[in-house]
Enzyme design. Structure first.
Site, PDB file in Angstrom:
ATOM      1  N   THR A 147       1.170  -0.908  -0.125  1.00  0.00           N
ATOM      2  CA  THR A 147       0.159  -0.175  -0.316  1.00  0.00           C
ATOM      3  C   THR A 147       0.538   1.149   0.070  1.00  0.00           C
ATOM      4  O   THR A 147       1.488   1.010   0.686  1.00  0.00           O
ATOM      5  CB  THR A 147      -1.150   0.007   1.590  1.00  0.00           C
ATOM      6  N   GLY A 186       2.637  -3.083   8.613  1.00  0.00           N
ATOM      7  CA  GLY A 186       2.549  -3.358   9.879  1.00  0.00           C
ATOM      8  C   GLY A 186       4.089  -3.708   9.968  1.00  0.00           C
ATOM      9  O   GLY A 186       5.314  -4.534   8.870  1.00  0.00           O
ATOM     10  N   GLU A 430      -5.817  -5.157   3.637  1.00  0.00           N
ATOM     11  CA  GLU A 430      -6.175  -6.467   2.603  1.00  0.00           C
ATOM     12  C   GLU A 430      -7.483  -5.511   1.791  1.00  0.00           C
ATOM     13  O   GLU A 430      -8.232  -7.529   1.266  1.00  0.00           O
ATOM     14  CB  GLU A 430      -5.529  -7.361   3.774  1.00  0.00           C
TER      15      GLU A 430
END
Lengths: 654, 654
Positions: A147, A186, A430
């Site tokens: 992303t 993350g 996601e």
């Protein structure tokens, strides 16, 4: 009251569980033993830590999980090709870890599912050994950088560049503008290597997005030159997951850091790929990540099960309010609105359990046969649809549980607030759910087209009069009886709705694109409400069919009887939600529509007394429930404790 | 980019606001000047403090607010009887403070609305002077102790005891069992006096619940003997509000601490009350607290306005995704699903603004005329219905805003998560929403009965053939034209639905109670789904009518035109939601039902470009929006900043 288990995290907490019932085993499925092992090893969450403490605790928990013998073996299996049942087993593990702590589950997903999935699915055997074997040995951890600030859903448009320089045989990874920054990554404040998606550029020409392994920081936390990471810090939930922004300033990596399964570059800068079409190539890369998407469904299921357990215990056990004059107040589950709000979610949790198992099974089969996942439209549609449906359904379920337990549902001690905040992001990450629904419909269209051997829209329109079967491979039930209260009626109804929506969408698109010569994007966009309705109709139908099949196959009669009621409830609830559509299409008459409502109320009333049995058979260890309202004490909030329901749990031993 | 305003909390932040537009003034209503003052004085929130820091900050903020000259004057007005416009002005103040910080707003509500409301509405002039004047002078603060562990919604059943002892002329306040503990009490870790609801017992006989002033701790924090307070600590939101449990062990208070408006005890233990019937007396006490309930509606509206502002700026301004092939990606607001998810909430925020104003006006009128609020069924139904509808609508709106802004909506910097967590409790506190809906219907029934001069059920059933008008006083619109797209059609439709649901409920209850001799509780409970449908139908109808009236009365033509579109959208959205019911009742044909859907899509598309004007005219100070995605920078998260939309805001000056 025994609170010892909370004082000894990571130790067994199964002392209070007797042998699981037959239904508990059936709901667990094939890998119940793995799930039982995990149940013994997981611990409880915390809600009053600082951001840093939360993150450190999550790192500790992840390390603990990764070093369990069961988990180490499982990760070694991930390195191998064609491991029967690998997906199903992974999902079982994920579900249990998420029921203990969502941050740990998500971080495990980042390191093993996303980073690990990228390396093992897009890399060569050598690359797997180099970048994933050390992860399975807890030598370093990875992250997944897809992303960007400017591109979340539209991944194809990412802007990060990887320019090949033949003189040094290096790629130069670069963030050319603010919109190209890798965002929400993350593990970005802790991880060592990132699998970075970037446009592969050779001599100024892009070959489309590819995945590169970029070192971010060494084991002592020293950043790789040219890489910077900005901490995004405070989120609604998942406080243990360190999300951040990665920015690359001409970072040089060796040529061999391009994961080479779908494309590689020779020393002198020649590009080659087994997939010629750029768009297909990109889809093939994305498809390799489909298993992680299915992981989100079990994460949602985990949250549903935990919250339903707390809710049902409180509602059926302790809490009373109002009642007949001069008599004892009634249990709150006896209020019509209360069971009407709760029971359909319990039915949906069961439907999702069986449908996810089916999807995992399809996926395991496909992988063992060496199939390219992106060519499997049924599977792609199912996984995308399940992701959207389950994560939304979870939020709705959590919200009802929160509201139906009143002020207690607002207290952190009872875990529902944390589950809500943690899993809220599932509906957009996601793959944003609205985008997922569009993926479902694109896959349905693709499948149609393939069957008809013609262009999407042109092909579709002809099926109006075509005798070609339009049933997806996921559909193989046939029933004859036709009363509203019969499962056969409900199955036919959801199937009919999907079929009609599909055909009418095809007609509309055909008219817009072929006849009126509208730009495809505009035509599609003006049908978006129709598209999302079709996608949900598809996934609703599949969940009801899978639930019905699971009922058929259930070996213990008592469980079969119980599941039958919940299956009927799920179907009734699906048809009830869309009764306006059925009325518009004369599939329901006003009288049968009203009957559906009556049936919904009646079924909810009927199953409410069995809810305790079902939630017990979810077999969630009490250390995961972490809810004093469900009879699991919390030494830090003794005032919040409510004793467990009086009803003994019916245990039908195996 | 100018971030100076964030570095100077409590200072003016209006520098970036030019003179508000005519629509902004119209949306503010009568007390726009008060609201402008508050706008100048409020500050921004924080999301990374510990629980204690949060609570201390909230105390500081509350003190700041209470010492502003405008606020001091307003609180002095609260001491007087019959202050014209007092309610409307209070709501304006509440809305603005809540948009700055929900915890401060809720704590203000506890101290002034609930404790202050109890003292000023249930106390004698002397009692007001003794216990509320010091609050307005910031000498001490109060709390409101009604809810118990065992009785949240069913307040009549509370168990705390207040036994009168003639020898000492004291009440002995006592918690006889765990279920009698006063729970969730706001300000319980900091406040000095509590208004405690307890069963008034004289010589062993209960006179029903009454309200007593009990000293909890002195100004140095030393607890009154016999009182203990347990900190409930961590909640989903409202971290600045210290909720706790109060337990009384034979706490002695003087006879004069019983708030005496609806009942008092003479020195020798004789009870007297202006209301003889126990049940009516209790209702009269509760009715005095109706204004606080209306306060919740503006708290919900505040959250909606803030979140919609952030969302609209992001959607219309910065964010682009997907688009026609080889062209620039389109703004995300251009996606059909995006504007379909957002615009109905914007319309609802407007409808709620006007309906709340109407309710406040009714209440101010009633209070100025010295009416007993509980006898005003229309008002009671309206306030209970508004509480439920607005707080649910707010949660739905916040959730859509969160999802439609993707990952950005999950970041604390953008305030949507905090608004969600803070206002989640609104749906269950100060009257659980499902209970509120039942209050609505009981009031509707009462009004009916009064009109017909007969018993509830018996009376209602006769209206099937009666010519007596069943329109509530809140309804006074008449229209004639009858096309789906006309407001008149929509108004008639929502009104028809309410009427039919009301009559059919009456019939069902009549049959169950009178003919089948069912216990009333059971009969009512088996109709609960019907009851809640009717309650929502009622409040939907009122909001649409009030919106339509506000459009009619809007003085500026341009604003009138704009509001007309949103009013049509609100009506269309209400009918669309319930189209199944209309189809079942042949009010819509399949064709008109589909037309309603088309109309909904078309109206949403039509108004999306005007959304920016509307949210700007909400006139929320940028220090309250606190969202980098809305162009309000946050120095602690500079990465999150998105510049404001390019479109200049159309300003139609007064």
């Amino acid at each position: 009251m025994d609170i010892s288990q909370q004082e000894r995290p990571y130790e067994t907490s199964m002392a209070d569980k007797s042998t699981p019932s037959s239904l508990a085993r059936y709901l667990d499925g094939e890998f119940w033993e793995t799930k039982d092992h995990i149940r013994e090893e997981i611990s409880q969450g915390d809600y009053d830590l600082t951001l840093d403490q939360n993150r450190d605790l999550t790192v500790e928990r992840l390390e603990y999980i990764l070093t369990r013998p069961l988990m180490r073996q499982h990760l070694k299996d991930q390195m191998k090709e064609k491991q029967p049942g690998f997906i199903a087993k992974s999902l079982g593990i994920t579900e249990l870890i998420c029921s203990a702590d969502m941050s740990t589950g998500v971080k495990l997903g980042v390191v093993c599912g996303l980073f690990g999935g990228a390396v093992t699915n897009l890399g060569s055997p050598g690359q797997k050994k180099k970048w994933y074997l050390p992860v399975t040995d807890s030598e370093f951890t990875g992250m997944f950088a897809m992303t960007e600030r400017g591109h979340g859903s539209n991944v194809r448009g990412i802007l990060t560049e990887a320019c090949y320089e033949p003189s040094t045989q290096e790629f130069i990874i670069h963030t050319p503008c603010e919109d190209a920054q890798k965002m929400y990554i993350g593990n970005s404040m802790k991880g060592n290597y990132a699998s970075v998606f970037a446009q592969l550029i050779i001599n100024g020409d892009s070959q489309g997005p590819h995945c590169f392994i970029v070192p971010i920081r060494d084991r002592h936390g020293v950043m790789n030159p040219g890489v910077s990471a900005i901490d995004m810090k405070h989120k609604e939930g998942l406080h243990g997951v360190d999300n951040g922004i990665l920015i690359f300033h001409n970072v040089r990596i060796p040529r061999t850091n391009l994961l080479s399964k779908f494309g590689c570059v020779s020393a002198d800068g020649l590009y080659s790929s087994p997939v010629q079409n750029k768009s297909k190539r990109f889809n093939a890369m994305l498809a390799a990540l489909t298993p992680t998407r299915l992981g989100l469904t079990v994460q949602a299921i985990a949250a549903m099960k935990v919250s339903l357990q707390g809710h049902v215990h409180y509602d059926l056990g302790y809490r009373r309010q109002f009642g007949p004059k001069d008599q004892q107040e009634v249990k709150i589950i006896e209020h019509q609105t209360q069971y009407l709000r709760l029971m359909p979610h319990l039915a949906a949790a069961l439907a999702l359990t069986f449908t996810t198992r089916f999807a995992a099974c399809m996926m395991d089969h496909a992988l063992c046969k060496g199939e390219v996942l992106q060519n499997n439209s049924s599977l792609q549609a199912l996984v995308a649809g399940l992701k959207a449906y389950s994560t939304w359904e979870n939020l709705a379920c959590l919200q009802e549980c929160r509201e139906c337990t009143g002020g207690m549902g607002f207290m952190m001690e009872n875990r529902i607030p944390a589950l809500k905040c943690d899993s809220d992001v599932f509906v957009t990450f996601e793959g944003d759910n609205v985008v997922m629904l569009q993926v479902v419909v694109k896959e349905l269209m693709t499948q149609f087209t393939r069957q008809l051997g013609n262009s999407v829209v042109g092909g579709l329109i002809r099926t109006w009069t075509s005798s070609v079967s339009d049933r997806l491979r996921t559909s193989f039930l046939g029933f004859n009886v036709d009363t509203v209260g019969d499962l056969s009626f409900l199955l036919k109804a959801v199937s009919y709705r999907e079929r009609v929506l599909q055909r009418s969408l095809a007609t509309r698109l055909y008219n817009k694109v072929k006849k009126k010569r509208e730009e495809f994007f505009d035509a599609w966009n003006s049908c978006l409400h129709h598209v999302t309705s079709l996608a949900l109709a598809h996934i609703h139908r599949v969940t009801l069919e899978q639930f019905a099949l699971a009922v058929q196959e259930c070996p213990v009669e008592e469980d079969h009887t119980l599941l039958t009621k919940f299956c009927l409830l799920h179907g009734t609830s699906l048809v009830y939600q869309e009764r306006a559509w059925y009325l518009e299409h004369h599939y329901l008459t006003p009288a049968t529509s009203r009957q559906i409502r009556t049936q919904l109320l009646e079924l909810c009333r009927l199953v409410k007394d069995e809810a305790l049995k079902v939630v017990s058979d979810f077999n969630v260890p009490s250390c995961c429930i972490q809810a004093p309202i469900a009879g699991v004490a919390n030494p830090r909030a003794e005032w919040a404790f409510y004793s467990a329901p009086e009803h003994p749990i019916r245990a039908s031993k195996l």
